[in-house]
Design a protein around this motif. Sequence first.
Motif, PDB file in Angstrom:
ATOM      1  N   ILE A 166      17.958 -29.916 -91.545  1.00 12.02           N
ATOM      2  CA  ILE A 166      16.774 -29.067 -91.678  1.00 12.02           C
ATOM      3  C   ILE A 166      17.065 -27.738 -90.985  1.00 12.02           C
ATOM      4  CG2 ILE A 166      14.327 -28.821 -91.118  1.00 12.02           C
ATOM      5  CD1 ILE A 166      14.226 -31.937 -90.957  1.00 12.02           C
ATOM      6  N   PRO A 167      17.036 -26.617 -91.730  1.00 16.83           N
ATOM      7  CA  PRO A 167      17.273 -25.320 -91.096  1.00 16.83           C
ATOM      8  C   PRO A 167      16.037 -24.869 -90.316  1.00 16.83           C
ATOM      9  CG  PRO A 167      16.803 -24.996 -93.418  1.00 16.83           C
ATOM     10  CD  PRO A 167      16.834 -26.483 -93.179  1.00 16.83           C
ATOM     11  N   VAL A 168      16.256 -24.338 -89.111  1.00 20.75           N
ATOM     12  CA  VAL A 168      15.154 -23.888 -88.250  1.00 20.75           C
ATOM     13  C   VAL A 168      15.502 -22.538 -87.630  1.00 20.75           C
ATOM     14  CG1 VAL A 168      14.437 -26.267 -87.750  1.00 20.75           C
ATOM     15  CG2 VAL A 168      16.006 -25.123 -86.188  1.00 20.75           C
ATOM     16  N   THR A 169      14.486 -21.806 -87.206  1.00 24.49           N
ATOM     17  CA  THR A 169      14.727 -20.513 -86.566  1.00 24.49           C
ATOM     18  C   THR A 169      14.760 -20.611 -85.050  1.00 24.49           C
ATOM     19  OG1 THR A 169      12.365 -19.982 -86.591  1.00 24.49           O
ATOM     20  CG2 THR A 169      13.693 -19.198 -88.449  1.00 24.49           C
ATOM     21  N   ASP A 170      14.032 -21.571 -84.496  1.00 22.94           N
ATOM     22  CA  ASP A 170      13.956 -21.742 -83.043  1.00 22.94           C
ATOM     23  C   ASP A 170      14.250 -23.205 -82.737  1.00 22.94           C
ATOM     24  OD1 ASP A 170      12.983 -22.360 -80.414  1.00 22.94           O
ATOM     25  OD2 ASP A 170      11.677 -20.596 -80.486  1.00 22.94           O
ATOM     26  N   LEU A 171      15.450 -23.484 -82.298  1.00 23.70           N
ATOM     27  CA  LEU A 171      15.909 -24.857 -82.097  1.00 23.70           C
ATOM     28  C   LEU A 171      15.052 -25.607 -81.078  1.00 23.70           C
ATOM     29  CD1 LEU A 171      18.124 -26.749 -83.134  1.00 23.70           C
ATOM     30  CD2 LEU A 171      19.529 -26.016 -81.203  1.00 23.70           C
ATOM     31  N   HIS A 172      14.658 -24.957 -80.008  1.00 27.32           N
ATOM     32  CA  HIS A 172      13.869 -25.638 -78.969  1.00 27.32           C
ATOM     33  C   HIS A 172      12.462 -25.963 -79.464  1.00 27.32           C
ATOM     34  CE1 HIS A 172      17.041 -25.365 -76.035  1.00 27.32           C
ATOM     35  NE2 HIS A 172      17.203 -24.088 -76.364  1.00 27.32           N
ATOM     36  N   GLY A 188      23.826 -24.625 -82.036  1.00 27.67           N
ATOM     37  CA  GLY A 188      22.593 -24.567 -82.816  1.00 27.67           C
ATOM     38  C   GLY A 188      22.288 -25.866 -83.536  1.00 27.67           C
ATOM     39  N   TRP A 189      22.378 -26.987 -82.818  1.00 26.27           N
ATOM     40  CA  TRP A 189      22.285 -28.304 -83.452  1.00 26.27           C
ATOM     41  C   TRP A 189      21.528 -29.292 -82.581  1.00 26.27           C
ATOM     42  CZ3 TRP A 189      24.468 -29.470 -88.221  1.00 26.27           C
ATOM     43  CH2 TRP A 189      24.533 -30.811 -88.574  1.00 26.27           C
ATOM     44  N   ALA A 244      19.428 -33.871 -88.714  1.00 29.86           N
ATOM     45  CA  ALA A 244      19.826 -32.780 -87.829  1.00 29.86           C
ATOM     46  C   ALA A 244      18.970 -31.551 -88.059  1.00 29.86           C
ATOM     47  CB  ALA A 244      21.295 -32.436 -88.059  1.00 29.86           C
ATOM     48  N   LEU A 245      18.610 -30.893 -86.986  1.00 30.16           N
ATOM     49  CA  LEU A 245      18.000 -29.569 -87.008  1.00 30.16           C
ATOM     50  C   LEU A 245      19.122 -28.599 -86.698  1.00 30.16           C
ATOM     51  CD1 LEU A 245      14.984 -30.374 -84.656  1.00 30.16           C
ATOM     52  CD2 LEU A 245      15.105 -30.681 -87.142  1.00 30.16           C
ATOM     53  N   TYR A 246      19.193 -27.495 -87.434  1.00 29.37           N
ATOM     54  CA  TYR A 246      20.265 -26.551 -87.153  1.00 29.37           C
ATOM     55  C   TYR A 246      19.793 -25.120 -87.336  1.00 29.37           C
ATOM     56  CZ  TYR A 246      21.033 -25.729 -92.147  1.00 29.37           C
ATOM     57  OH  TYR A 246      20.871 -25.373 -93.461  1.00 29.37           O
ATOM     58  N   THR A 247      20.399 -24.242 -86.553  1.00 32.84           N
ATOM     59  CA  THR A 247      20.152 -22.812 -86.657  1.00 32.84           C
ATOM     60  C   THR A 247      21.165 -22.244 -87.645  1.00 32.84           C
ATOM     61  OG1 THR A 247      19.477 -22.801 -84.340  1.00 32.84           O
ATOM     62  CG2 THR A 247      19.944 -20.663 -85.355  1.00 32.84           C
TER      63      THR A 247
END
Length: 119
Positions: A9-15, A37-38, A49-52
Amino acid sequence: MISLALLKIPVTDLHRARAFYTTLFETEPVFHSTEYGWTQFMLGKLPIALYTPGAGGGAGVPGHDLDFQLTSPDLEALKAQILPHAPDAAIHKNADGSQSLEFRDPDGNGLKIMARVDP
């Protein structure tokens, strides 16, 4: 035989995304690296996975509908849990007799969580 290895899943703010998905999945990540960024979760045997984008995990575009659907046996409980973080969360009755909980994550990615309704 080919099988599913990982959902990303692409994200802009990992935290921010990590906090949102920790609440949604009711589990802590199994791996987190700000440098790469993972952030990765395990849902049963399925890694998510979330990734930037551009930080090593790919170049997806945050804010689109995701091309997978999850499942949960209790959509009402899940809706109550996620509603403070996703005020657009709503349960929909689908033409095939199923129900889906649909909402957007903090980056605008559309999520759909399915549950079958017994006839």
